[in-house]
Design an enzyme around this catalytic site. Structure first.
Site, PDB file in Angstrom:
ATOM      1  N   GLU A  91       2.687 -59.642 -13.789  1.00 39.26           N
ATOM      2  CA  GLU A  91       4.065 -59.728 -14.287  1.00 39.26           C
ATOM      3  C   GLU A  91       4.637 -61.136 -14.076  1.00 39.26           C
ATOM      4  O   GLU A  91       5.386 -61.649 -14.915  1.00 39.26           O
ATOM      5  CB  GLU A  91       4.912 -58.667 -13.562  1.00 39.26           C
ATOM      6  CG  GLU A  91       6.421 -58.761 -13.717  1.00 39.26           C
ATOM      7  CD  GLU A  91       6.937 -58.264 -15.060  1.00 39.26           C
ATOM      8  OE1 GLU A  91       6.241 -58.472 -16.060  1.00 39.26           O
ATOM      9  OE2 GLU A  91       8.039 -57.686 -15.092  1.00 39.26           O
ATOM     10  N   THR A 102      12.367 -63.196 -20.699  1.00 41.72           N
ATOM     11  CA  THR A 102      12.941 -62.943 -19.370  1.00 41.72           C
ATOM     12  C   THR A 102      13.166 -64.247 -18.612  1.00 41.72           C
ATOM     13  O   THR A 102      14.202 -64.424 -17.963  1.00 41.72           O
ATOM     14  CB  THR A 102      12.010 -62.013 -18.557  1.00 41.72           C
ATOM     15  OG1 THR A 102      11.933 -60.774 -19.251  1.00 41.72           O
ATOM     16  CG2 THR A 102      12.531 -61.764 -17.154  1.00 41.72           C
TER      17      THR A 102
HETATM   18  N1  HSE Z   1      15.250 -57.705 -13.157  1.00 42.24           N
HETATM   19  C1  HSE Z   1      14.650 -58.477 -14.183  1.00 42.24           C
HETATM   20  C2  HSE Z   1      15.693 -59.367 -14.835  1.00 42.24           C
HETATM   21  C3  HSE Z   1      14.049 -57.556 -15.191  1.00 42.24           C
HETATM   22  O1  HSE Z   1      16.752 -58.842 -15.185  1.00 42.24           O
HETATM   23  O2  HSE Z   1      15.470 -60.566 -14.991  1.00 42.24           O
HETATM   24  C4  HSE Z   1      13.533 -58.242 -16.428  1.00 42.24           C
HETATM   25  O3  HSE Z   1      12.254 -57.854 -16.689  1.00 42.24           O
END
Ligand code: HSE
Length: 311
Positions: A132, A185
């Site tokens: 990830e 992201t």
């Molecule tokens: N917690 C993470 C974010 C999840 O909000 O950046 C994104 O995959």
């Protein structure tokens, strides 16, 4: 080893869940990632095929989340075998539905089965998180953990990793709207401030605690009151055209809370029945269509199983 090839599916996930930035996530039944993993005589890890995604996901084993997770797993076992991977993406990358996490989970889960389970699920977390990390640029477990374990997960802490499965109302449904464009992201994380005033930290902690209590007590009103996020949603709402209108429409139609799924653009709403979830989905899609041409709706209750072997 019973067979040298296996096919698994891994669920999409909704992370952050309103006030739970980086610490909460849950799995849903649809969409899923499908992956075939094969042990071969030719040493090395190879991604043979990626279908269903037009974003140009990498075949390079140092950049592909599935391959990175498998590389870490084999290194930990000190095994020098050949592994071939075929990925059928049904969770579109950049959707906010844990697409990279599903790849990073499906690959080690599949290989673990082929090798007669040398690792527990808890141990597989480490490999999936490394996978990830190459996609999102940071270690956060709020997609990987619910994808791997299923259900609704709290990540109480990262050092050491403390994964807490939460119980939730069995009738809790989720509507997910996916406006069809991608958000990275790593880009969305750059929008999050590094420091927050004490007042906001206190309010966020109150809401996160309230959401957990609401889930455990099946108290929909408490869930509704707690679904306020002061960290990710205000920073990222501008990435999703019409976000506040979509949210308002979902709440007016009876949703028990609505926020951005992960780093977006998917938006999720909690609902108290499948009927409501469908009705709220239609409302959300109608508003989003005013801003974005193509929109998908997924209706699901919470997936309690995580990845499954299907062949
Ligand atoms: N917690 C993470 C974010 C999840 O909000 O950046 C994104 O995959």
């Amino acid at each position: 080893m019973k067979s040298n090839s296996i096919k698994v599916i891994a669920p999409a996930t909704v992370s952050n869940v309103g006030p739970g930035f980086d610490i909460m996530g849950f799995a849903i039944n649809t969409p899923v990632e499908e992956m075939t993993v094969r042990i071969s005589d030719k040493p090395g890890i190879r991604i043979l095929k990626i279908s269903g995604d037009k974003s140009g996901l990498p075949f390079d084993i140092k950049k592909n989340t599935a391959a990175v997770a498998v590389t870490k797993m084999l290194a930990s076992l000190k095994l020098k075998i050949g592994v071939e991977i075929e990925i059928r993406k049904m969770i579109i990358s950049g959707s906010g539905l844990g697409s990279s996490a599903a790849s990073a989970v499906a690959a080690p889960v599949a290989l673990n089965e082929l090798l007669d389970r040398p690792f527990t699920k808890q141990e597989l977390m480490e490999f999936a998180l490394e996978g990830e990390k190459v996609a999102s640029g940071s270690i956060h477990a709020d997609n990987v953990a619910p994808c791997l374990f299923g259900g609704f997960i709290l990540i109480r802490g990262y050092k050491p990793m403390d994964i807490i499965p939460l119980s939730y109302p069995k009738k809790l449904f989720c509507t997910v709207l996916h406006p069809q464009f991608a958000i990275k992201t790593s880009d969305a994380r750059k929008l999050i401030r590094k420091n927050y005033p004490l007042k906001e930290v206190v309010a966020q902690a109150g809401n996160a605690g309230g959401l957990i209590a609401g889930l455990l007590k099946s108290d929909y009103d408490l869930i509704r009151r707690s679904m306020n996020d002061l960290i990710a949603e205000p920073a990222r709402a501008k990435l999703i055209p019409g976000f506040y209108k979509i949210k308002e429409a979902a709440l007016n139609a009876g949703a028990v809370g609505c926020s951005i799924s992960g780093s977006g653009p998917a938006v999720f709403a909690f609902c108290t029945s499948e009927n409501d979830a469908e009705k709220i989905g239609r409302v959300m899609k109608k508003i989003s269509s005013e801003f974005v041409k193509k929109n998908m709706i997924y209706i699901s209750n919470i997936n309690s199983t995580g990845p499954r072997v299907i062949g």
